[in-house]
Design a protein around this motif. Structure first.
Motif, PDB file in Angstrom:
ATOM      1  N   THR A   2      38.700  38.142  50.121  1.00 44.03           N
ATOM      2  CA  THR A   2      38.940  39.116  51.158  1.00 44.03           C
ATOM      3  C   THR A   2      38.170  38.732  52.414  1.00 44.03           C
ATOM      4  O   THR A   2      37.018  38.345  52.344  1.00 44.03           O
ATOM      5  CB  THR A   2      38.487  40.515  50.679  1.00 44.03           C
ATOM      6  OG1 THR A   2      39.162  40.814  49.468  1.00 44.03           O
ATOM      7  CG2 THR A   2      38.785  41.565  51.710  1.00 44.03           C
ATOM      8  N   CYS A  59      33.437  53.676  41.532  1.00 49.88           N
ATOM      9  CA  CYS A  59      34.164  52.885  42.528  1.00 49.88           C
ATOM     10  C   CYS A  59      35.508  53.503  42.890  1.00 49.88           C
ATOM     11  O   CYS A  59      35.950  53.382  44.034  1.00 49.88           O
ATOM     12  CB  CYS A  59      34.329  51.449  42.051  1.00 49.88           C
ATOM     13  SG  CYS A  59      32.794  50.533  42.170  1.00 49.88           S
ATOM     14  N   HIS A  60      36.137  54.150  41.945  1.00 52.42           N
ATOM     15  CA  HIS A  60      37.407  54.806  42.244  1.00 52.42           C
ATOM     16  C   HIS A  60      37.198  55.892  43.309  1.00 52.42           C
ATOM     17  O   HIS A  60      37.952  55.979  44.284  1.00 52.42           O
ATOM     18  CB  HIS A  60      38.018  55.399  40.977  1.00 52.42           C
ATOM     19  CG  HIS A  60      39.372  55.976  41.186  1.00 52.42           C
ATOM     20  ND1 HIS A  60      40.489  55.192  41.335  1.00 52.42           N
ATOM     21  CD2 HIS A  60      39.781  57.258  41.314  1.00 52.42           C
ATOM     22  CE1 HIS A  60      41.543  55.970  41.538  1.00 52.42           C
ATOM     23  NE2 HIS A  60      41.135  57.220  41.525  1.00 52.42           N
ATOM     24  N   LYS A  63      36.184  54.250  46.654  1.00 46.28           N
ATOM     25  CA  LYS A  63      37.372  53.640  47.271  1.00 46.28           C
ATOM     26  C   LYS A  63      38.157  54.694  48.046  1.00 46.28           C
ATOM     27  O   LYS A  63      38.530  54.474  49.200  1.00 46.28           O
ATOM     28  CB  LYS A  63      38.234  53.000  46.180  1.00 46.28           C
ATOM     29  CG  LYS A  63      39.535  52.398  46.642  1.00 46.28           C
ATOM     30  CD  LYS A  63      40.300  51.799  45.473  1.00 46.28           C
ATOM     31  CE  LYS A  63      40.771  52.873  44.527  1.00 46.28           C
ATOM     32  NZ  LYS A  63      41.583  52.380  43.408  1.00 46.28           N
ATOM     33  N   SER A  64      38.355  55.843  47.451  1.00 47.22           N
ATOM     34  CA  SER A  64      39.112  56.920  48.101  1.00 47.22           C
ATOM     35  C   SER A  64      38.399  57.463  49.333  1.00 47.22           C
ATOM     36  O   SER A  64      39.019  57.645  50.385  1.00 47.22           O
ATOM     37  CB  SER A  64      39.358  58.059  47.113  1.00 47.22           C
ATOM     38  OG  SER A  64      40.144  57.605  46.040  1.00 47.22           O
ATOM     39  N   LYS A  67      38.537  54.978  52.252  1.00 47.18           N
ATOM     40  CA  LYS A  67      39.844  54.989  52.917  1.00 47.18           C
ATOM     41  C   LYS A  67      39.991  56.207  53.817  1.00 47.18           C
ATOM     42  O   LYS A  67      40.557  56.113  54.907  1.00 47.18           O
ATOM     43  CB  LYS A  67      40.977  54.975  51.881  1.00 47.18           C
ATOM     44  CG  LYS A  67      41.188  53.643  51.225  1.00 47.18           C
ATOM     45  CD  LYS A  67      42.329  53.730  50.220  1.00 47.18           C
ATOM     46  CE  LYS A  67      42.569  52.413  49.531  1.00 47.18           C
ATOM     47  NZ  LYS A  67      43.665  52.514  48.546  1.00 47.18           N
ATOM     48  N   ALA A  75      36.664  49.949  51.174  1.00 43.83           N
ATOM     49  CA  ALA A  75      37.520  50.420  50.089  1.00 43.83           C
ATOM     50  C   ALA A  75      38.019  49.246  49.247  1.00 43.83           C
ATOM     51  O   ALA A  75      38.104  49.343  48.016  1.00 43.83           O
ATOM     52  CB  ALA A  75      38.702  51.209  50.639  1.00 43.83           C
ATOM     53  N   GLU A  76      38.319  48.137  49.897  1.00 42.59           N
ATOM     54  CA  GLU A  76      38.785  46.959  49.164  1.00 42.59           C
ATOM     55  C   GLU A  76      37.681  46.395  48.272  1.00 42.59           C
ATOM     56  O   GLU A  76      37.928  46.027  47.122  1.00 42.59           O
ATOM     57  CB  GLU A  76      39.288  45.888  50.139  1.00 42.59           C
ATOM     58  CG  GLU A  76      39.705  44.596  49.489  1.00 42.59           C
ATOM     59  CD  GLU A  76      40.861  44.701  48.490  1.00 42.59           C
ATOM     60  OE1 GLU A  76      41.097  43.714  47.770  1.00 42.59           O
ATOM     61  OE2 GLU A  76      41.516  45.760  48.405  1.00 42.59           O
ATOM     62  N   ARG A  79      37.438  48.573  45.348  1.00 40.09           N
ATOM     63  CA  ARG A  79      38.548  48.301  44.428  1.00 40.09           C
ATOM     64  C   ARG A  79      38.258  47.064  43.587  1.00 40.09           C
ATOM     65  O   ARG A  79      38.483  47.051  42.378  1.00 40.09           O
ATOM     66  CB  ARG A  79      39.851  48.101  45.196  1.00 40.09           C
ATOM     67  CG  ARG A  79      41.069  47.903  44.272  1.00 40.09           C
ATOM     68  CD  ARG A  79      42.281  47.379  45.010  1.00 40.09           C
ATOM     69  NE  ARG A  79      42.114  46.030  45.506  1.00 40.09           N
ATOM     70  CZ  ARG A  79      42.195  44.917  44.750  1.00 40.09           C
ATOM     71  NH1 ARG A  79      42.429  45.000  43.453  1.00 40.09           N
ATOM     72  NH2 ARG A  79      42.050  43.731  45.295  1.00 40.09           N
ATOM     73  N   GLU A  82      35.740  48.002  41.093  1.00 37.17           N
ATOM     74  CA  GLU A  82      36.348  48.908  40.111  1.00 37.17           C
ATOM     75  C   GLU A  82      36.995  48.120  38.974  1.00 37.17           C
ATOM     76  O   GLU A  82      37.008  48.560  37.819  1.00 37.17           O
ATOM     77  CB  GLU A  82      37.380  49.796  40.805  1.00 37.17           C
ATOM     78  CG  GLU A  82      38.050  50.806  39.901  1.00 37.17           C
ATOM     79  CD  GLU A  82      39.106  51.623  40.615  1.00 37.17           C
ATOM     80  OE1 GLU A  82      39.488  52.666  40.057  1.00 37.17           O
ATOM     81  OE2 GLU A  82      39.580  51.227  41.699  1.00 37.17           O
ATOM     82  N   ALA A  83      37.493  46.933  39.270  1.00 37.20           N
ATOM     83  CA  ALA A  83      38.153  46.100  38.264  1.00 37.20           C
ATOM     84  C   ALA A  83      37.198  45.636  37.171  1.00 37.20           C
ATOM     85  O   ALA A  83      37.630  45.151  36.122  1.00 37.20           O
ATOM     86  CB  ALA A  83      38.814  44.900  38.936  1.00 37.20           C
ATOM     87  N   HIS A  96      30.627  41.412  43.854  1.00 34.25           N
ATOM     88  CA  HIS A  96      31.376  42.462  44.545  1.00 34.25           C
ATOM     89  C   HIS A  96      30.455  43.586  45.020  1.00 34.25           C
ATOM     90  O   HIS A  96      30.667  44.149  46.096  1.00 34.25           O
ATOM     91  CB  HIS A  96      32.502  43.004  43.684  1.00 34.25           C
ATOM     92  CG  HIS A  96      33.610  42.036  43.446  1.00 34.25           C
ATOM     93  ND1 HIS A  96      34.143  41.237  44.431  1.00 34.25           N
ATOM     94  CD2 HIS A  96      34.285  41.722  42.323  1.00 34.25           C
ATOM     95  CE1 HIS A  96      35.100  40.477  43.931  1.00 34.25           C
ATOM     96  NE2 HIS A  96      35.201  40.758  42.646  1.00 34.25           N
TER      97      HIS A  96
END
Length: 118
Positions: A2, A59-60, A63-64, A67, A75-76, A79, A82-83, A96
């Motif tokens: 990114t 992280c979820h 992320k919200s 945004k 947010a990216e 995300r 979050e993975a 990350h």
């Protein structure tokens, strides 16, 4: 990989939120910052404890909220972190998290520079 955008906060999104939220706007931004300040250290601990479920949940939400204020790069990174709940790669999660922290610092600077007077 990114890449970072020129501005850590999308000005159009930020301005629209300001218009919609009016008097509650400052409170919303303050809540975003307080939440981020609280959860970033927790993420470090959850990664060290290999608690990928907790990392994913935090992280979820992050992320919200990122945004919502127009911090799309942040947010990216949330995300991507979050993975960790799916890939269990602790080293990648640490990377990350470092990226997320760096981007949050950029967002804080931007928000400070664009603070709305009450």
């Amino acid at each position: 990989m990114t890449t970072m955008t020129a501005s850590p906060v999308d000005e159009e999104t930020y301005t629209q939120l300001l218009e919609i939220m009016a008097d509650e706007f400052t409170e919303l931004v303050d809540c975003f910052r307080a939440d981020a300040d609280q959860v970033l250290p927790l993420l470090q601990q959850h990664i060290e404890d290999a608690d990928s479920v907790a990392v994913g949940v935090i992280c979820h939400k992050l992320k919200s909220s990122s945004k919502l204020v127009g911090a799309f790069e942040m947010a990216e990174f949330a995300r991507l972190l979050e993975a960790y709940k799916d890939n269990q790669n602790q080293q990648l999660a640490r990377t990350h998290l470092q990226q997320l922290r760096h981007e949050y610092a950029r967002v804080q600077q931007w928000l400070d520079a664009h603070a709305v007077a009450c």
